[in-house]
Motif scaffolding. Structure first.
Motif, short mmCIF file in Angstrom:
data_model
loop_
_atom_site.label_atom_id
_atom_site.label_comp_id
_atom_site.label_asym_id
_atom_site.label_seq_id
_atom_site.Cartn_x
_atom_site.Cartn_y
_atom_site.Cartn_z
N VAL A 30 -1.24 2.03 9.21
CA VAL A 30 0.19 2.26 8.95
C VAL A 30 0.45 2.02 7.46
O VAL A 30 0.24 0.92 6.96
N LYS A 31 0.90 3.08 6.77
CA LYS A 31 1.12 2.99 5.32
C LYS A 31 2.54 3.40 4.99
O LYS A 31 2.78 4.28 4.18
N ASN A 32 3.47 2.75 5.63
CA ASN A 32 4.90 2.95 5.37
C ASN A 32 5.50 1.56 5.35
O ASN A 32 5.29 0.77 6.29
N ALA A 33 6.23 1.24 4.29
CA ALA A 33 6.75 -0.12 4.12
C ALA A 33 7.64 -0.56 5.29
O ALA A 33 7.51 -1.68 5.79
N GLN A 34 8.53 0.31 5.73
CA GLN A 34 9.43 -0.06 6.82
C GLN A 34 8.66 -0.28 8.12
O GLN A 34 8.88 -1.25 8.85
N ALA A 35 7.72 0.61 8.43
CA ALA A 35 6.89 0.47 9.63
C ALA A 35 6.06 -0.81 9.56
O ALA A 35 5.93 -1.55 10.54
N SER A 36 5.50 -1.08 8.38
CA SER A 36 4.69 -2.29 8.19
C SER A 36 5.55 -3.55 8.37
O SER A 36 5.12 -4.52 9.01
N ASN A 37 6.76 -3.53 7.84
CA ASN A 37 7.67 -4.67 8.03
C ASN A 37 8.01 -4.86 9.50
O ASN A 37 8.13 -6.00 9.97
N ASN A 38 8.15 -3.76 10.23
CA ASN A 38 8.41 -3.87 11.67
C ASN A 38 7.22 -4.52 12.37
O ASN A 38 7.40 -5.36 13.25
N MET A 39 6.00 -4.16 11.95
CA MET A 39 4.82 -4.78 12.55
C MET A 39 4.75 -6.27 12.22
O MET A 39 4.35 -7.08 13.06
N LYS A 40 5.19 -6.65 11.02
CA LYS A 40 5.20 -8.06 10.65
C LYS A 40 6.21 -8.85 11.48
O LYS A 40 6.06 -10.06 11.66
N GLN A 114 15.22 8.47 12.32
CA GLN A 114 14.17 8.45 11.28
C GLN A 114 12.88 8.95 11.92
O GLN A 114 11.98 8.17 12.21
N PHE A 115 12.79 10.25 12.10
CA PHE A 115 11.71 10.83 12.88
C PHE A 115 10.32 10.48 12.35
O PHE A 115 9.37 10.38 13.11
N ARG A 116 10.18 10.29 11.07
CA ARG A 116 8.85 10.04 10.49
C ARG A 116 8.41 8.58 10.61
O ARG A 116 7.26 8.26 10.34
N LEU A 117 9.30 7.70 11.03
CA LEU A 117 8.97 6.28 11.16
C LEU A 117 8.03 6.08 12.35
O LEU A 117 8.36 6.43 13.47
N SER A 118 6.86 5.50 12.11
CA SER A 118 5.83 5.40 13.15
C SER A 118 5.90 4.11 13.97
O SER A 118 5.31 4.03 15.05
N VAL A 119 6.58 3.11 13.47
CA VAL A 119 6.76 1.85 14.19
C VAL A 119 8.22 1.47 14.04
O VAL A 119 8.69 1.25 12.93
N ALA A 120 8.93 1.40 15.18
CA ALA A 120 10.38 1.21 15.10
C ALA A 120 10.87 0.26 16.19
O ALA A 120 10.32 0.21 17.28
N PRO A 121 11.94 -0.48 15.87
CA PRO A 121 12.54 -1.33 16.90
C PRO A 121 13.28 -0.50 17.94
O PRO A 121 13.73 0.61 17.65
N VAL A 122 13.39 -1.05 19.13
CA VAL A 122 14.12 -0.44 20.24
C VAL A 122 15.01 -1.52 20.81
O VAL A 122 14.55 -2.65 21.04
N THR A 123 16.29 -1.23 21.01
CA THR A 123 17.18 -2.24 21.60
C THR A 123 16.90 -2.37 23.09
O THR A 123 16.27 -1.48 23.71
N LYS A 124 17.37 -3.43 23.71
CA LYS A 124 17.21 -3.63 25.15
C LYS A 124 17.86 -2.47 25.91
O LYS A 124 17.30 -1.96 26.89
#
Length: 136
Positions: A30-40, A114-124
């Motif tokens: 994963v080489k996207n800052a937002q996706a990486s932050n989500n993983m963190k 944000q269709f290109r975002l590979s790791v994203a939060p999902v609400t309940k």
């Protein structure tokens, strides 16, 4: 308290069946800052939808974070991270992106906005709506 996520992968490169065969997978590359932050932000035990991108364009299964982030030695370990995930179960039926876009409960879903975002939060609420769609 558990958080919910969605992670995308191309099924021909690393699909649901690959994860199931491995029993536990390392989510890397994963080489996207937002996706990486989500993983963190992921914690052990968090629930994650497995989404097949490019081919399929659908949520196919549920994973669980089995190990929190560590450096991604396959790229730049000072910048990028990996998490480990285990399969929980395949959905009763896949939930296509097209159907998610038509569900008003999912209008703010990150992968729609944000269709290109590979790791994203999902609400309940979004999590429950997608689960309901898979069982309908």
């Amino acid at each position: 308290m558990s958080q919910y996520w969605l992670m995308k992968s191309e099924p021909d490169e690393y699909g649901w069946d690959h994860l199931v065969a491995e029993g536990e997978g390392t989510w890397d590359g994963v080489k996207n800052a937002q996706a990486s932050n989500n993983m963190k932000a992921m914690k052990k035990g968090d629930q994650v939808f497995f989404y097949h991108s490019r081919q399929g364009l659908e949520v196919v299964g549920i994973m669980e974070v089995s190990e929190e982030h560590s450096p991604d030695v396959s790229t730049d370990p000072d910048r990028w991270v990996v998490v480990k995930v285990k399969p929980v179960r395949k959905l009763a039926k896949p939930v296509p992106l097209k159907a998610m876009k038509q569900n008003p409960k999912l209008k703010d879903l990150a992968i729609i906005r944000q269709f290109r975002l590979s790791v994203a939060p999902v609400t309940k609420g979004e999590w429950d709506a997608i689960l309901a769609m898979s069982e309908a």
